[in-house]
Design a protein around this motif. Structure first.
Motif, PDB file in Angstrom:
ATOM      1  N   SER A 119       0.930  -1.362  -0.170  1.00 40.04           N
ATOM      2  CA  SER A 119       0.330  -0.109  -0.078  1.00 40.04           C
ATOM      3  C   SER A 119       1.089   0.922  -0.438  1.00 40.04           C
ATOM      4  O   SER A 119       0.498   2.469  -0.900  1.00 40.04           O
ATOM      5  CB  SER A 119      -0.934  -0.127   1.314  1.00 40.04           C
ATOM      6  OG  SER A 119      -1.985   1.410   1.533  1.00 40.04           O
ATOM      7  N   ARG A 120       2.471   1.382   0.816  1.00 34.88           N
ATOM      8  CA  ARG A 120       2.887   2.697   0.857  1.00 34.88           C
ATOM      9  C   ARG A 120       3.432   2.853  -0.119  1.00 34.88           C
ATOM     10  O   ARG A 120       3.720   3.578  -0.182  1.00 34.88           O
ATOM     11  CB  ARG A 120       4.038   2.135   2.112  1.00 34.88           C
ATOM     12  CG  ARG A 120       2.810   2.662   3.223  1.00 34.88           C
ATOM     13  CD  ARG A 120       2.808   3.958   3.658  1.00 34.88           C
ATOM     14  NE  ARG A 120       3.619   5.100   3.376  1.00 34.88           N
ATOM     15  CZ  ARG A 120       3.379   5.827   3.145  1.00 34.88           C
ATOM     16  NH1 ARG A 120       2.049   6.466   2.230  1.00 34.88           N
ATOM     17  NH2 ARG A 120       4.136   6.844   3.296  1.00 34.88           N
ATOM     18  N   ILE A 121       3.745   1.431  -0.161  1.00 40.41           N
ATOM     19  CA  ILE A 121       4.674   1.540  -2.283  1.00 40.41           C
ATOM     20  C   ILE A 121       4.005   2.299  -3.106  1.00 40.41           C
ATOM     21  O   ILE A 121       4.414   3.023  -4.030  1.00 40.41           O
ATOM     22  CB  ILE A 121       5.704   0.445  -2.380  1.00 40.41           C
ATOM     23  CG1 ILE A 121       6.800   0.236  -1.685  1.00 40.41           C
ATOM     24  CG2 ILE A 121       6.219   0.623  -3.955  1.00 40.41           C
ATOM     25  CD1 ILE A 121       6.661  -0.945  -1.780  1.00 40.41           C
ATOM     26  N   GLU A 165       1.340   3.764  -2.529  1.00 41.51           N
ATOM     27  CA  GLU A 165       0.948   5.146  -2.845  1.00 41.51           C
ATOM     28  C   GLU A 165       1.399   6.435  -3.267  1.00 41.51           C
ATOM     29  O   GLU A 165       1.660   6.867  -3.418  1.00 41.51           O
ATOM     30  CB  GLU A 165       0.875   5.447  -0.989  1.00 41.51           C
ATOM     31  CG  GLU A 165      -0.653   5.181  -1.128  1.00 41.51           C
ATOM     32  CD  GLU A 165      -0.784   5.290   0.482  1.00 41.51           C
ATOM     33  OE1 GLU A 165       0.141   5.255   1.512  1.00 41.51           O
ATOM     34  OE2 GLU A 165      -1.783   4.424   1.192  1.00 41.51           O
ATOM     35  N   LEU A 166       3.283   5.698  -2.967  1.00 42.16           N
ATOM     36  CA  LEU A 166       4.550   6.608  -2.692  1.00 42.16           C
ATOM     37  C   LEU A 166       4.167   6.855  -3.929  1.00 42.16           C
ATOM     38  O   LEU A 166       5.136   7.575  -5.111  1.00 42.16           O
ATOM     39  CB  LEU A 166       5.653   6.206  -2.880  1.00 42.16           C
ATOM     40  CG  LEU A 166       6.026   6.000  -1.111  1.00 42.16           C
ATOM     41  CD1 LEU A 166       7.200   5.924  -0.606  1.00 42.16           C
ATOM     42  CD2 LEU A 166       6.095   7.327  -0.181  1.00 42.16           C
ATOM     43  N   LYS A 167       4.120   6.095  -4.951  1.00 40.27           N
ATOM     44  CA  LYS A 167       4.197   5.928  -6.649  1.00 40.27           C
ATOM     45  C   LYS A 167       2.898   6.738  -7.602  1.00 40.27           C
ATOM     46  O   LYS A 167       2.926   6.233  -8.259  1.00 40.27           O
ATOM     47  CB  LYS A 167       4.598   4.359  -7.294  1.00 40.27           C
ATOM     48  CG  LYS A 167       5.560   3.803  -7.140  1.00 40.27           C
ATOM     49  CD  LYS A 167       6.261   2.511  -7.680  1.00 40.27           C
ATOM     50  CE  LYS A 167       7.334   2.099  -8.368  1.00 40.27           C
ATOM     51  NZ  LYS A 167       8.101   2.489  -8.935  1.00 40.27           N
ATOM     52  N   GLY A 168       2.362   7.008  -6.599  1.00 37.82           N
ATOM     53  CA  GLY A 168       0.934   7.963  -6.912  1.00 37.82           C
ATOM     54  C   GLY A 168       0.363   6.972  -7.867  1.00 37.82           C
ATOM     55  O   GLY A 168      -0.714   7.536  -9.381  1.00 37.82           O
ATOM     56  N   MET A 169      -0.370   5.668  -6.892  1.00 35.43           N
ATOM     57  CA  MET A 169      -0.506   4.717  -8.699  1.00 35.43           C
ATOM     58  C   MET A 169      -2.327   4.617  -7.633  1.00 35.43           C
ATOM     59  O   MET A 169      -2.052   3.480  -5.978  1.00 35.43           O
ATOM     60  CB  MET A 169      -0.092   3.659  -8.390  1.00 35.43           C
ATOM     61  CG  MET A 169      -0.992   1.927  -9.136  1.00 35.43           C
ATOM     62  SD  MET A 169       0.221   0.761  -9.565  1.00 35.43           S
ATOM     63  CE  MET A 169       1.230   0.915 -11.035  1.00 35.43           C
ATOM     64  N   LYS A 170      -3.314   4.413  -7.322  1.00 37.03           N
ATOM     65  CA  LYS A 170      -4.452   3.655  -7.563  1.00 37.03           C
ATOM     66  C   LYS A 170      -4.599   2.359  -7.425  1.00 37.03           C
ATOM     67  O   LYS A 170      -4.033   1.229  -7.948  1.00 37.03           O
ATOM     68  CB  LYS A 170      -5.816   4.622  -7.942  1.00 37.03           C
ATOM     69  CG  LYS A 170      -5.268   6.283  -7.426  1.00 37.03           C
ATOM     70  CD  LYS A 170      -7.133   6.569  -8.588  1.00 37.03           C
ATOM     71  CE  LYS A 170      -6.943   8.504  -8.375  1.00 37.03           C
ATOM     72  NZ  LYS A 170      -7.081   9.194  -6.780  1.00 37.03           N
ATOM     73  N   GLN A 171      -5.525   2.551  -6.434  1.00 34.59           N
ATOM     74  CA  GLN A 171      -5.987   1.114  -6.233  1.00 34.59           C
ATOM     75  C   GLN A 171      -6.534   0.359  -7.989  1.00 34.59           C
ATOM     76  O   GLN A 171      -6.091  -0.923  -7.893  1.00 34.59           O
ATOM     77  CB  GLN A 171      -6.751   0.696  -4.720  1.00 34.59           C
ATOM     78  CG  GLN A 171      -6.452   0.492  -3.664  1.00 34.59           C
ATOM     79  CD  GLN A 171      -7.130  -0.025  -2.763  1.00 34.59           C
ATOM     80  OE1 GLN A 171      -7.885   0.156  -3.259  1.00 34.59           O
ATOM     81  NE2 GLN A 171      -6.261  -0.525  -2.002  1.00 34.59           N
ATOM     82  N   GLU A 172      -7.310   1.047  -7.731  1.00 34.32           N
ATOM     83  CA  GLU A 172      -7.424   0.367  -9.036  1.00 34.32           C
ATOM     84  C   GLU A 172      -6.461   0.053 -10.550  1.00 34.32           C
ATOM     85  O   GLU A 172      -6.892  -0.964 -11.330  1.00 34.32           O
ATOM     86  CB  GLU A 172      -8.142   1.251  -9.741  1.00 34.32           C
ATOM     87  CG  GLU A 172     -10.004   1.774  -8.955  1.00 34.32           C
ATOM     88  CD  GLU A 172      -9.453   2.428  -7.590  1.00 34.32           C
ATOM     89  OE1 GLU A 172      -8.869   3.131  -8.076  1.00 34.32           O
ATOM     90  OE2 GLU A 172     -10.364   2.537  -7.518  1.00 34.32           O
ATOM     91  N   SER A 174      10.158   0.226   4.292  1.00 34.55           N
ATOM     92  CA  SER A 174      10.674   1.066   5.956  1.00 34.55           C
ATOM     93  C   SER A 174      10.548   2.124   5.200  1.00 34.55           C
ATOM     94  O   SER A 174      10.388   2.655   4.517  1.00 34.55           O
ATOM     95  CB  SER A 174      11.049   0.510   7.083  1.00 34.55           C
ATOM     96  OG  SER A 174      12.563   1.360   6.536  1.00 34.55           O
ATOM     97  N   GLU A 175       9.481   2.759   6.080  1.00 32.10           N
ATOM     98  CA  GLU A 175       9.813   4.733   5.790  1.00 32.10           C
ATOM     99  C   GLU A 175      10.612   4.949   6.171  1.00 32.10           C
ATOM    100  O   GLU A 175      11.404   6.507   5.587  1.00 32.10           O
ATOM    101  CB  GLU A 175       8.323   5.190   6.838  1.00 32.10           C
ATOM    102  CG  GLU A 175       7.218   4.476   7.091  1.00 32.10           C
ATOM    103  CD  GLU A 175       6.352   4.833   5.732  1.00 32.10           C
ATOM    104  OE1 GLU A 175       7.221   6.379   5.233  1.00 32.10           O
ATOM    105  OE2 GLU A 175       5.552   4.052   5.220  1.00 32.10           O
ATOM    106  N   GLU A 176      11.792   4.702   7.296  1.00 29.56           N
ATOM    107  CA  GLU A 176      12.778   5.191   7.607  1.00 29.56           C
ATOM    108  C   GLU A 176      13.974   4.628   6.109  1.00 29.56           C
ATOM    109  O   GLU A 176      14.961   5.854   6.173  1.00 29.56           O
ATOM    110  CB  GLU A 176      13.981   4.377   9.046  1.00 29.56           C
ATOM    111  CG  GLU A 176      13.092   4.809   9.978  1.00 29.56           C
ATOM    112  CD  GLU A 176      11.714   3.282  10.268  1.00 29.56           C
ATOM    113  OE1 GLU A 176      11.872   2.731   9.526  1.00 29.56           O
ATOM    114  OE2 GLU A 176      11.281   3.877  10.662  1.00 29.56           O
TER     115      GLU A 176
END
Length: 139
Positions: A15-17, A19-26, A71-73
């Motif tokens: 989910s985080r990756i 989101e970071l790539k600007g990709m939607k679930q769809e 990881s966020e770090e």
């Protein structure tokens, strides 16, 4: 006190990756050939089978290891390293890339080259017209 480490939540990492790539679930759903609800279920799962994880990694453009070890770090360190490598902190300024040539000079060379090509084209057309006029006068 227990020394066992808590297993990573693979779905949350996906989910985080994503989101970071600007990709939607769809979009991820289309890329791996499942429904958006299936992607939501994957992201809610703590573990995912290797075959599905490989598909998701390919769709996200990352490795399976990147998902497992996310990881966020690490993300913060990654961007800090990019910043440190791309910019100079000496004198508090940014080191700019310098061209080995003057862009305006290059542009003027191109303009001059285009002008010469145009002049040659006009001259060729004049020669064609003269030839056609000679042929018409000969009749």
């Amino acid at each position: 006190m227990s020394t066992a480490t808590k297993p990573k939540h693979i779905g949350r990492n996906i989910s985080r990756i994503r989101e970071l790539k600007g990709m939607k679930q769809e979009a991820l759903a289309v890329a791996i050939g499942v429904s958006q609800q299936s992607v939501s279920n994957i992201e809610a799962s703590e573990t995912i089978d290797e075959e599905k994880l490989t598909e998701v990694a390919k769709a996200l453009g990352v490795t399976v290891e990147a998902i497992k070890n996310f990881s966020e770090e690490n993300v913060i360190n990654y961007f800090n390293n990019i910043y440190d490598n791309d910019f100079s902190h000496s004198n508090g300024g940014i080191q700019a890339n310098h061209c080995a040539f003057n862009p305006l000079d290059k542009m003027m060379e191109i303009v001059d080259e285009n002008r010469k090509l145009y002049e040659r084209l006009v001259q060729a057309e004049k020669e064609k017209v003269e030839l056609l006029e000679k042929l018409l006068k000969g009749k």
